[in-house]
Design a protein around this motif. Structure first.
Motif, PDB file in Angstrom:
ATOM      1  N   GLN A   1       0.809  -1.210   0.000  1.00 29.06           N
ATOM      2  CA  GLN A   1       0.000   0.000   0.000  1.00 29.06           C
ATOM      3  C   GLN A   1       0.850   1.271   0.000  1.00 29.06           C
ATOM      4  O   GLN A   1       0.310   2.364   0.030  1.00 29.06           O
ATOM      5  N   GLN A   2       2.173   1.130  -0.035  1.00 24.28           N
ATOM      6  CA  GLN A   2       3.047   2.300  -0.061  1.00 24.28           C
ATOM      7  C   GLN A   2       3.255   2.783  -1.498  1.00 24.28           C
ATOM      8  O   GLN A   2       3.099   2.022  -2.453  1.00 24.28           O
ATOM      9  N   THR A   3       3.629   4.043  -1.630  1.00 20.24           N
ATOM     10  CA  THR A   3       3.821   4.616  -2.961  1.00 20.24           C
ATOM     11  C   THR A   3       4.937   3.917  -3.734  1.00 20.24           C
ATOM     12  O   THR A   3       4.927   3.913  -4.960  1.00 20.24           O
ATOM     13  N   LYS A   4       5.884   3.284  -3.033  1.00 20.72           N
ATOM     14  CA  LYS A   4       6.971   2.563  -3.709  1.00 20.72           C
ATOM     15  C   LYS A   4       6.436   1.448  -4.593  1.00 20.72           C
ATOM     16  O   LYS A   4       7.064   1.095  -5.583  1.00 20.72           O
ATOM     17  N   TRP A   5       5.307   0.885  -4.240  1.00 21.31           N
ATOM     18  CA  TRP A   5       4.722  -0.202  -5.012  1.00 21.31           C
ATOM     19  C   TRP A   5       4.403   0.252  -6.439  1.00 21.31           C
ATOM     20  O   TRP A   5       4.481  -0.540  -7.384  1.00 21.31           O
ATOM     21  N   SER A   6       4.074   1.504  -6.622  1.00 18.82           N
ATOM     22  CA  SER A   6       3.760   1.998  -7.969  1.00 18.82           C
ATOM     23  C   SER A   6       4.985   1.949  -8.881  1.00 18.82           C
ATOM     24  O   SER A   6       4.853   1.855 -10.096  1.00 18.82           O
ATOM     25  N   LYS A   7       6.185   1.977  -8.325  1.00 12.69           N
ATOM     26  CA  LYS A   7       7.402   1.880  -9.145  1.00 12.69           C
ATOM     27  C   LYS A   7       7.604   0.457  -9.651  1.00 12.69           C
ATOM     28  O   LYS A   7       8.152   0.253 -10.724  1.00 12.69           O
ATOM     29  N   ILE A   8       7.165  -0.518  -8.880  1.00 12.96           N
ATOM     30  CA  ILE A   8       7.244  -1.910  -9.318  1.00 12.96           C
ATOM     31  C   ILE A   8       6.221  -2.160 -10.422  1.00 12.96           C
ATOM     32  O   ILE A   8       6.495  -2.865 -11.380  1.00 12.96           O
ATOM     33  N   LYS A   9       5.058  -1.590 -10.281  1.00 18.32           N
ATOM     34  CA  LYS A   9       4.003  -1.704 -11.287  1.00 18.32           C
ATOM     35  C   LYS A   9       4.126  -0.533 -12.262  1.00 18.32           C
ATOM     36  O   LYS A   9       3.169   0.181 -12.524  1.00 18.32           O
ATOM     37  N   ASP A  10       5.316  -0.356 -12.830  1.00 16.72           N
ATOM     38  CA  ASP A  10       5.594   0.839 -13.629  1.00 16.72           C
ATOM     39  C   ASP A  10       4.890   0.862 -14.984  1.00 16.72           C
ATOM     40  O   ASP A  10       4.892   1.873 -15.665  1.00 16.72           O
ATOM     41  N   ASN A  11       4.270  -0.228 -15.392  1.00 14.59           N
ATOM     42  CA  ASN A  11       3.506  -0.214 -16.634  1.00 14.59           C
ATOM     43  C   ASN A  11       2.018   0.062 -16.377  1.00 14.59           C
ATOM     44  O   ASN A  11       1.199  -0.077 -17.263  1.00 14.59           O
ATOM     45  N   TRP A  12       1.690   0.449 -15.156  1.00 18.29           N
ATOM     46  CA  TRP A  12       0.333   0.815 -14.769  1.00 18.29           C
ATOM     47  C   TRP A  12       0.301   2.285 -14.350  1.00 18.29           C
ATOM     48  O   TRP A  12       1.284   2.809 -13.843  1.00 18.29           O
ATOM     49  N   GLY A  13      -0.823   2.917 -14.535  1.00 21.17           N
ATOM     50  CA  GLY A  13      -1.014   4.263 -13.984  1.00 21.17           C
ATOM     51  C   GLY A  13      -1.388   4.136 -12.516  1.00 21.17           C
ATOM     52  O   GLY A  13      -1.675   3.033 -12.030  1.00 21.17           O
ATOM     53  N   HIS A  14      -1.370   5.223 -11.802  1.00 21.62           N
ATOM     54  CA  HIS A  14      -1.688   5.155 -10.379  1.00 21.62           C
ATOM     55  C   HIS A  14      -2.171   6.504  -9.849  1.00 21.62           C
ATOM     56  O   HIS A  14      -1.834   7.550 -10.407  1.00 21.62           O
ATOM     57  N   HIS A  15      -2.960   6.416  -8.797  1.00 23.56           N
ATOM     58  CA  HIS A  15      -3.434   7.591  -8.074  1.00 23.56           C
ATOM     59  C   HIS A  15      -3.300   7.290  -6.585  1.00 23.56           C
ATOM     60  O   HIS A  15      -3.632   6.191  -6.138  1.00 23.56           O
ATOM     61  N   PHE A  16      -2.798   8.246  -5.835  1.00 17.56           N
ATOM     62  CA  PHE A  16      -2.679   8.108  -4.391  1.00 17.56           C
ATOM     63  C   PHE A  16      -3.729   9.004  -3.758  1.00 17.56           C
ATOM     64  O   PHE A  16      -3.592  10.217  -3.758  1.00 17.56           O
ATOM     65  N   MET A  17      -4.769   8.392  -3.251  1.00 19.93           N
ATOM     66  CA  MET A  17      -5.906   9.139  -2.734  1.00 19.93           C
ATOM     67  C   MET A  17      -5.912   9.119  -1.210  1.00 19.93           C
ATOM     68  O   MET A  17      -5.429   8.170  -0.596  1.00 19.93           O
ATOM     69  N   SER A  18      -6.450  10.174  -0.642  1.00 20.04           N
ATOM     70  CA  SER A  18      -6.582  10.214   0.811  1.00 20.04           C
ATOM     71  C   SER A  18      -7.813  11.005   1.202  1.00 20.04           C
ATOM     72  O   SER A  18      -8.360  11.769   0.420  1.00 20.04           O
ATOM     73  N   VAL A  19      -8.221  10.771   2.433  1.00 24.02           N
ATOM     74  CA  VAL A  19      -9.312  11.523   3.048  1.00 24.02           C
ATOM     75  C   VAL A  19      -8.730  12.167   4.301  1.00 24.02           C
ATOM     76  O   VAL A  19      -8.048  11.504   5.086  1.00 24.02           O
ATOM     77  N   THR A  20      -8.963  13.465   4.448  1.00 26.78           N
ATOM     78  CA  THR A  20      -8.475  14.170   5.635  1.00 26.78           C
ATOM     79  C   THR A  20      -9.651  14.710   6.442  1.00 26.78           C
ATOM     80  O   THR A  20     -10.725  14.970   5.912  1.00 26.78           O
ATOM     81  N   LEU A  21      -9.383  14.857   7.717  1.00 24.17           N
ATOM     82  CA  LEU A  21     -10.323  15.486   8.642  1.00 24.17           C
ATOM     83  C   LEU A  21      -9.520  16.482   9.443  1.00 24.17           C
ATOM     84  O   LEU A  21      -8.552  16.107  10.118  1.00 24.17           O
ATOM     85  N   GLU A  22      -9.863  17.739   9.296  1.00 17.42           N
ATOM     86  CA  GLU A  22      -9.153  18.828   9.975  1.00 17.42           C
ATOM     87  C   GLU A  22      -7.651  18.783   9.692  1.00 17.42           C
ATOM     88  O   GLU A  22      -6.822  18.978  10.574  1.00 17.42           O
ATOM     89  N   GLY A  23      -7.289  18.466   8.443  1.00 13.90           N
ATOM     90  CA  GLY A  23      -5.897  18.495   8.016  1.00 13.90           C
ATOM     91  C   GLY A  23      -5.097  17.228   8.252  1.00 13.90           C
ATOM     92  O   GLY A  23      -3.971  17.120   7.808  1.00 13.90           O
ATOM     93  N   SER A  24      -5.673  16.246   8.937  1.00 15.06           N
ATOM     94  CA  SER A  24      -4.972  14.994   9.203  1.00 15.06           C
ATOM     95  C   SER A  24      -5.568  13.873   8.365  1.00 15.06           C
ATOM     96  O   SER A  24      -6.796  13.757   8.248  1.00 15.06           O
TER      97      SER A  24
END
Length: 64
Positions: free
Chosen positions: A30-53
């Motif tokens: 689930q870390q962003t480094k995994w996207s480098k291994i799957k380098d033939n795929w596109g990727h988006h890193f999404m998050s939900v914040t509450l009061e900035g966290s």
């Protein structure tokens, strides 16, 4: 009292990884480094914040 959640499509990688590393149920795939291994795929890193966290994250891989 209403909570103000915000959805982010392209999250800061350092903040994303920090949340993943500290979360009880997370793993290395689930870390962003995994996207480098799957380098033939596109990727988006999404998050939900509450009061900035970050309270939730998701990495979405897109087969191109």
């Amino acid at each position: 009292m209403e909570k103000n959640y915000k959805f982010h499509v392209d999250s800061d990688h350092a903040l994303f990884d920090s949340f993943v590393q500290e979360h009880t149920y997370a793993n290395i795939l689930q870390q962003t480094k995994w996207s480098k291994i799957k380098d033939n795929w596109g990727h988006h890193f999404m998050s939900v914040t509450l009061e900035g966290s970050i309270v939730a994250t998701a990495m979405v891989l897109v087969k191109e």
